[in-house]
Design a protein around this motif. Sequence first.
Motif, PDB file in Angstrom:
ATOM      1  N   ALA A 153      -4.986  -0.069  -3.456  1.00 61.92           N
ATOM      2  CA  ALA A 153      -6.269  -0.560  -3.960  1.00 61.92           C
ATOM      3  C   ALA A 153      -6.303  -2.076  -4.124  1.00 61.92           C
ATOM      4  O   ALA A 153      -7.390  -2.671  -4.104  1.00 61.92           O
ATOM      5  CB  ALA A 153      -6.595   0.101  -5.300  1.00 61.92           C
ATOM      6  N   ILE A 154      -5.139  -2.727  -4.288  1.00 63.44           N
ATOM      7  CA  ILE A 154      -5.170  -4.175  -4.528  1.00 63.44           C
ATOM      8  C   ILE A 154      -5.206  -4.970  -3.225  1.00 63.44           C
ATOM      9  O   ILE A 154      -5.369  -6.187  -3.252  1.00 63.44           O
ATOM     10  CB  ILE A 154      -3.991  -4.647  -5.406  1.00 63.44           C
ATOM     11  N   ARG A 155      -5.046  -4.322  -2.080  1.00 63.97           N
ATOM     12  CA  ARG A 155      -5.147  -4.941  -0.757  1.00 63.97           C
ATOM     13  C   ARG A 155      -4.250  -6.169  -0.656  1.00 63.97           C
ATOM     14  O   ARG A 155      -4.710  -7.310  -0.658  1.00 63.97           O
ATOM     15  CB  ARG A 155      -6.596  -5.325  -0.420  1.00 63.97           C
ATOM     16  N   LEU A 156      -2.933  -5.924  -0.566  1.00 63.79           N
ATOM     17  CA  LEU A 156      -1.985  -7.019  -0.442  1.00 63.79           C
ATOM     18  C   LEU A 156      -0.986  -6.702   0.662  1.00 63.79           C
ATOM     19  O   LEU A 156      -0.252  -5.722   0.591  1.00 63.79           O
ATOM     20  CB  LEU A 156      -1.241  -7.254  -1.759  1.00 63.79           C
ATOM     21  N   GLY A 157      -0.991  -7.543   1.682  1.00 69.22           N
ATOM     22  CA  GLY A 157      -0.061  -7.399   2.790  1.00 69.22           C
ATOM     23  C   GLY A 157       0.895  -8.574   2.833  1.00 69.22           C
ATOM     24  O   GLY A 157       0.624  -9.650   2.276  1.00 69.22           O
ATOM     25  N   MET A 158       2.021  -8.370   3.505  1.00 69.13           N
ATOM     26  CA  MET A 158       3.045  -9.410   3.634  1.00 69.13           C
ATOM     27  C   MET A 158       3.355  -9.654   5.100  1.00 69.13           C
ATOM     28  O   MET A 158       3.338  -8.714   5.901  1.00 69.13           O
ATOM     29  CB  MET A 158       4.334  -8.964   2.935  1.00 69.13           C
ATOM     30  N   ALA A 159       3.655 -10.900   5.431  1.00 67.88           N
ATOM     31  CA  ALA A 159       4.182 -11.244   6.747  1.00 67.88           C
ATOM     32  C   ALA A 159       5.390 -12.137   6.538  1.00 67.88           C
ATOM     33  O   ALA A 159       5.353 -13.072   5.733  1.00 67.88           O
ATOM     34  CB  ALA A 159       3.131 -11.954   7.596  1.00 67.88           C
ATOM     35  N   PHE A 160       6.459 -11.827   7.255  1.00 64.09           N
ATOM     36  CA  PHE A 160       7.692 -12.611   7.192  1.00 64.09           C
ATOM     37  C   PHE A 160       7.911 -13.240   8.568  1.00 64.09           C
ATOM     38  O   PHE A 160       7.880 -12.548   9.584  1.00 64.09           O
ATOM     39  CB  PHE A 160       8.889 -11.730   6.824  1.00 64.09           C
ATOM     40  N   ALA A 161       8.137 -14.554   8.594  1.00 60.45           N
ATOM     41  CA  ALA A 161       8.265 -15.239   9.880  1.00 60.45           C
ATOM     42  C   ALA A 161       8.908 -16.609   9.664  1.00 60.45           C
ATOM     43  O   ALA A 161       9.225 -16.999   8.535  1.00 60.45           O
ATOM     44  CB  ALA A 161       6.892 -15.389  10.542  1.00 60.45           C
ATOM     45  N   SER A 207       0.796  -1.227   0.000  1.00 64.48           N
ATOM     46  CA  SER A 207       0.000   0.000   0.000  1.00 64.48           C
ATOM     47  C   SER A 207       0.826   1.274   0.000  1.00 64.48           C
ATOM     48  O   SER A 207       0.332   2.335  -0.404  1.00 64.48           O
ATOM     49  CB  SER A 207      -0.930   0.016   1.218  1.00 64.48           C
ATOM     50  N   LYS A 208       2.065   1.214   0.447  1.00 65.71           N
ATOM     51  CA  LYS A 208       2.848   2.431   0.655  1.00 65.71           C
ATOM     52  C   LYS A 208       3.851   2.643  -0.476  1.00 65.71           C
ATOM     53  O   LYS A 208       3.535   3.280  -1.468  1.00 65.71           O
ATOM     54  CB  LYS A 208       3.537   2.388   2.033  1.00 65.71           C
ATOM     55  N   LEU A 209       5.058   2.111  -0.361  1.00 66.33           N
ATOM     56  CA  LEU A 209       6.067   2.317  -1.398  1.00 66.33           C
ATOM     57  C   LEU A 209       5.581   1.850  -2.763  1.00 66.33           C
ATOM     58  O   LEU A 209       5.816   2.514  -3.780  1.00 66.33           O
ATOM     59  CB  LEU A 209       7.352   1.576  -1.039  1.00 66.33           C
ATOM     60  N   TRP A 210       4.861   0.725  -2.801  1.00 68.66           N
ATOM     61  CA  TRP A 210       4.467   0.138  -4.074  1.00 68.66           C
ATOM     62  C   TRP A 210       3.232   0.793  -4.676  1.00 68.66           C
ATOM     63  O   TRP A 210       2.772   0.383  -5.747  1.00 68.66           O
ATOM     64  CB  TRP A 210       4.250  -1.368  -3.896  1.00 68.66           C
ATOM     65  N   ALA A 211       2.703   1.807  -3.995  1.00 66.07           N
ATOM     66  CA  ALA A 211       1.602   2.617  -4.542  1.00 66.07           C
ATOM     67  C   ALA A 211       0.430   1.758  -5.007  1.00 66.07           C
ATOM     68  O   ALA A 211      -0.176   2.014  -6.043  1.00 66.07           O
ATOM     69  CB  ALA A 211       2.123   3.486  -5.697  1.00 66.07           C
TER      70      ALA A 211
END
Length: 345
Positions: free
Chosen positions: A212-220, A205-209
């Motif tokens: 609207a596509i609603r995509l989040g990441m989790a690293f673990a 949502s931020k750097l990648w502008a």
Amino acid sequence: MLPFDSLVRSTILAMTPYSCARDEFKGREASVFLDANENPYNMPFNRYPDPLQEELKGKLSTIKGVPAKNIFLGNGSDEAIDLVFRIFCEPRLDNVVAIAPTYGMYSVCAEINDVEYRAVPLNNDFTLNADRLLAATDEHTKVIWLCSPNNPTGNALDRKEIERVLTAFQGIVVIDEAYSDFNDLRPFRHDLDRFPNIIVLNTFSKLWASAAIRLGMAFASEDIIALFNKIKYPYNINQLTQQQALKMLDELQRINQWRMTLLNERRNLLPAFAELPICRAVYPTDANFFLARMTDANSIYHYLVDHGIVVRNRSRVQLCGNCLRITIGTPQENNALLGALRQYK
């Protein structure tokens, strides 16, 4: 870190996950699909999307420097936030601890999941006191929430203080790095091996502008990612989102140009904003926004709305009385903001 099984809800450990039709033939070739009750017409949108987004994770792995096996993709970061509560927190028994002020969805998800939420104020300059945060935990604290750079304050939390929390706390620590791409600090996603109890969040949502596509990441760790995949909805990332994300990952040069422009605008806008007679303080920021304490935030907010300019009024948030949160915009948008505020009386 406590034994993993003691952190996870017993019902989650025992449950059998839903099996997607596409999972059952994974690794084999097929050309006729009569397994998922799909309409055979209107290719490619008639088919269910890849439930584990393997192509997208492969590209992300290269760009983010994290193995694909350590990546979870959610319907916005909010899905990952909600899943943390569902995996680790027993309703009406466990609790979580978070800094205040911070991103509001942590407390909202706590309420939805019937989990006690303990907010620990930051210092007056919005810095983190690890000892105070740890003192709020007890034997039923499963998760600590940290947002760095923090929202709405904009500042990155001191790394030594975060590492103290990671070392001393035996449960899960979530570090939300939604705004980490707007500074040059080392992201915690590169330290998964050092700290097996962390979950690091990031977003398109931020750097990648691409809000609207609603995509989040989790690293673990692999164990935690496996639990995310176990309880997520089967096809949580739709095909259009996956396609657009892949397209944006091929636009690195343009993304970096946007980043440089925003950082340059940040350098120019903050001192100009601080010179406004109606501004009492502009706080240091490591994000694509800043927090400013005003003479009368409510009146200034409504004045800007009347002039077609929308910012965020954070006056009711703990420690943020009379504060506005302002996103860095285009040069034209930033000039419009300054021009309007210079006329404010």
